[in-house]
Write a protein that holds these residues in place. Structure first.
Motif, short mmCIF file in Angstrom:
data_model
loop_
_atom_site.label_atom_id
_atom_site.label_comp_id
_atom_site.label_asym_id
_atom_site.label_seq_id
_atom_site.Cartn_x
_atom_site.Cartn_y
_atom_site.Cartn_z
N LYS A 155 -26.11 -5.34 8.46
CA LYS A 155 -26.21 -4.58 7.22
C LYS A 155 -24.97 -3.75 6.91
N VAL A 156 -24.16 -3.45 7.92
CA VAL A 156 -23.02 -2.55 7.74
C VAL A 156 -21.71 -3.32 7.87
N ASP A 157 -20.77 -3.02 6.97
CA ASP A 157 -19.45 -3.65 7.00
C ASP A 157 -18.40 -2.56 6.88
N THR A 158 -17.24 -2.80 7.48
CA THR A 158 -16.08 -1.93 7.30
C THR A 158 -15.09 -2.66 6.41
N ILE A 159 -14.69 -1.99 5.33
CA ILE A 159 -13.82 -2.59 4.32
C ILE A 159 -12.59 -1.72 4.17
N PHE A 160 -11.41 -2.35 4.21
CA PHE A 160 -10.17 -1.62 4.00
C PHE A 160 -9.68 -1.86 2.57
N LEU A 161 -9.48 -0.77 1.86
CA LEU A 161 -8.94 -0.80 0.51
C LEU A 161 -7.44 -0.59 0.61
N LEU A 162 -6.66 -1.57 0.16
CA LEU A 162 -5.20 -1.55 0.29
C LEU A 162 -4.58 -1.58 -1.09
N MET A 163 -3.80 -0.53 -1.43
CA MET A 163 -3.16 -0.42 -2.75
C MET A 163 -1.65 -0.52 -2.60
N ASN A 164 -1.03 -1.31 -3.48
CA ASN A 164 0.42 -1.50 -3.48
C ASN A 164 0.99 -0.87 -4.75
N VAL A 165 1.56 0.34 -4.62
CA VAL A 165 2.00 1.12 -5.77
C VAL A 165 3.48 1.46 -5.65
N CYS A 166 4.05 1.98 -6.74
CA CYS A 166 5.48 2.25 -6.76
C CYS A 166 5.76 3.39 -7.75
N THR A 167 7.05 3.65 -8.01
CA THR A 167 7.46 4.70 -8.94
C THR A 167 7.98 4.13 -10.26
N ARG A 168 7.71 2.84 -10.50
CA ARG A 168 8.12 2.27 -11.77
C ARG A 168 7.09 1.23 -12.22
N ILE A 169 6.94 1.12 -13.53
CA ILE A 169 5.92 0.25 -14.11
C ILE A 169 6.19 -1.22 -13.81
N ASP A 170 7.46 -1.64 -13.78
CA ASP A 170 7.79 -3.07 -13.65
C ASP A 170 7.86 -3.55 -12.21
N TYR A 171 7.34 -2.78 -11.28
CA TYR A 171 7.34 -3.16 -9.86
C TYR A 171 6.45 -4.39 -9.65
N ASP A 172 6.95 -5.37 -8.87
CA ASP A 172 6.13 -6.58 -8.64
C ASP A 172 6.32 -7.15 -7.23
N ASP A 173 6.71 -6.33 -6.26
CA ASP A 173 6.93 -6.82 -4.89
C ASP A 173 5.60 -7.02 -4.16
N ASP A 174 5.51 -8.13 -3.41
CA ASP A 174 4.37 -8.34 -2.52
C ASP A 174 4.58 -7.57 -1.22
N VAL A 175 3.48 -7.11 -0.62
CA VAL A 175 3.52 -6.50 0.71
C VAL A 175 2.48 -7.21 1.57
N THR A 176 2.90 -7.67 2.75
CA THR A 176 2.00 -8.38 3.66
C THR A 176 1.70 -7.52 4.88
N LEU A 177 0.42 -7.30 5.11
CA LEU A 177 -0.04 -6.52 6.26
C LEU A 177 -0.56 -7.48 7.32
N ARG A 178 0.05 -7.47 8.50
CA ARG A 178 -0.49 -8.19 9.64
C ARG A 178 -1.42 -7.24 10.39
N PHE A 179 -2.53 -7.77 10.89
CA PHE A 179 -3.49 -6.87 11.54
C PHE A 179 -4.23 -7.59 12.67
N LYS A 180 -4.74 -6.77 13.58
CA LYS A 180 -5.60 -7.26 14.67
C LYS A 180 -6.83 -6.37 14.75
N ILE A 181 -7.96 -6.98 15.03
CA ILE A 181 -9.19 -6.24 15.27
C ILE A 181 -9.49 -6.28 16.77
#
Length: 311
Positions: A174-200
């Protein structure tokens, strides 16, 4: 590093957030103008809001709708304001990445200003903002306080990385852990991808599964630990080990805003927390030490983690 920067004044002091309408939650944000009278940078702040579609497309910025005097606190009903930006014809609200802009009165209406590093940091670190999620069912309210500083701006940091350490992972039927990941910047035209590698890891520190997730510029993604474990064929094993563990993550191509959410699927109850950055654990974090630590972390934990799309 230069001490004066040219800035879009909308990004001198911001609060970035994601809406969670799809899973059944509305959003409110409490803002505080924490630069008080007596400080040379104290000023009334005028608040507007920008929204970005799920694909990162810029949807527009509102006119200023709130004025905060030094020391003033006010709550913004995000959903009501978003209706005029993303659902003007009475359409159903869709999930967006939103940014609240707090612009000093002296810069109101300007497209570009010069801001000193001291003034920029004073506004960034004066206070946390409180982002609140409430269930449309009417019985669940939760929230988290955090700062959104100027991110993914090479003028302010030559090391754009994200290190996530020690957030809990709780997974059951019934329970899940969810990570909310936001990719933000200081300019409107920003479009870079960011890749997070992770281990549980499980509660004994053994790796259960590993993967990666890519977040496009001006978007957010929800990383469900249950779905990651299920796709890896490790869900049953993780639950047999107690269903408790932790997640370590590293991005070396950009900075993300990570929030951790523990959600009960049956009741809709949800708890939200931020994942503290390493500076809270290592008081000399930054510069060469940060680069050395990230290199060692990448080598020790993530050298063999392929950069592939997670759920």
């Amino acid at each position: 590093m230069a001490e004066v920067f040219e800035f879009d004044p909308r990004f001198v002091r911001t609060c970035s957030f994601a809406t969670l309408h799809t899973p059944g939650y509305g959003t409110r944000v409490t803002l505080y103008n924490g630069v008080l009278d007596g400080n040379p940078f104290a000023a009334p702040m005028h608040v507007s809001m920008s929204a970005f579609a799920p694909d990162g497309r810029y949807m527009g910025t509102t006119e200023p709708f709130l004025r905060l005097n030094p020391g003033q606190i006010d709550k913004v009903e995000v959903d009501e304001i978003l209706k005029g930006v993303v659902a003007p014809e009475g359409e159903e609200l869709r999930d967006v990445l939103g940014v609240l802009h707090l612009v000093p009165e002296k810069w109101l209406g300007k497209e570009s200003v010069e801001v000193s590093k001291g003034e920029l940091m004073t506004h960034v670190f004066s206070t946390d903002d409180f982002v609140e999620f409430f269930s449309y069912r009417g019985h669940v309210v939760t929230g988290v306080a955090y700062q959104t500083g100027p991110m993914n701006d090479l003028r302010l940091s030559t090391t754009r990385t994200t290190t996530i350490q020690a957030p809990k992972v709780i997974v059951s039927d019934k329970v899940d852990t969810i990570f909310l990941l936001m990719n933000v910047c200081t300019r409107i035209d920003y479009d870079d991808d960011v890749t997070l590698r992770f281990k549980i890891f499980d509660a004994k520190g053994e790796v259960v599964t590993e993967s990666s997730i890519t977040v496009a510029g001006w978007t957010f993604r929800l990383l469900s630990c249950r779905e990651v474990l299920e796709q890896a064929g490790a869900l049953e094993e993780f639950q047999q080990r107690g269903g408790l563990g932790t997640l370590y993550g590293l991005a070396t191509d950009g900075s993300l805003v990570p929030l951790s959410m523990t959600r009960n699927d049956s009741t809709g109850a949800i708890a939200v927390d931020h994942t503290l950055p390493p500076v809270y654990y290592v008081n000399k974090w930054g510069g060469p030490l940060r680069k050395q630590a990230n290199e060692r972390l990448a080598e020790r934990l993530f050298a063999n983690v392929a950069q592939k799309a997670a759920v």
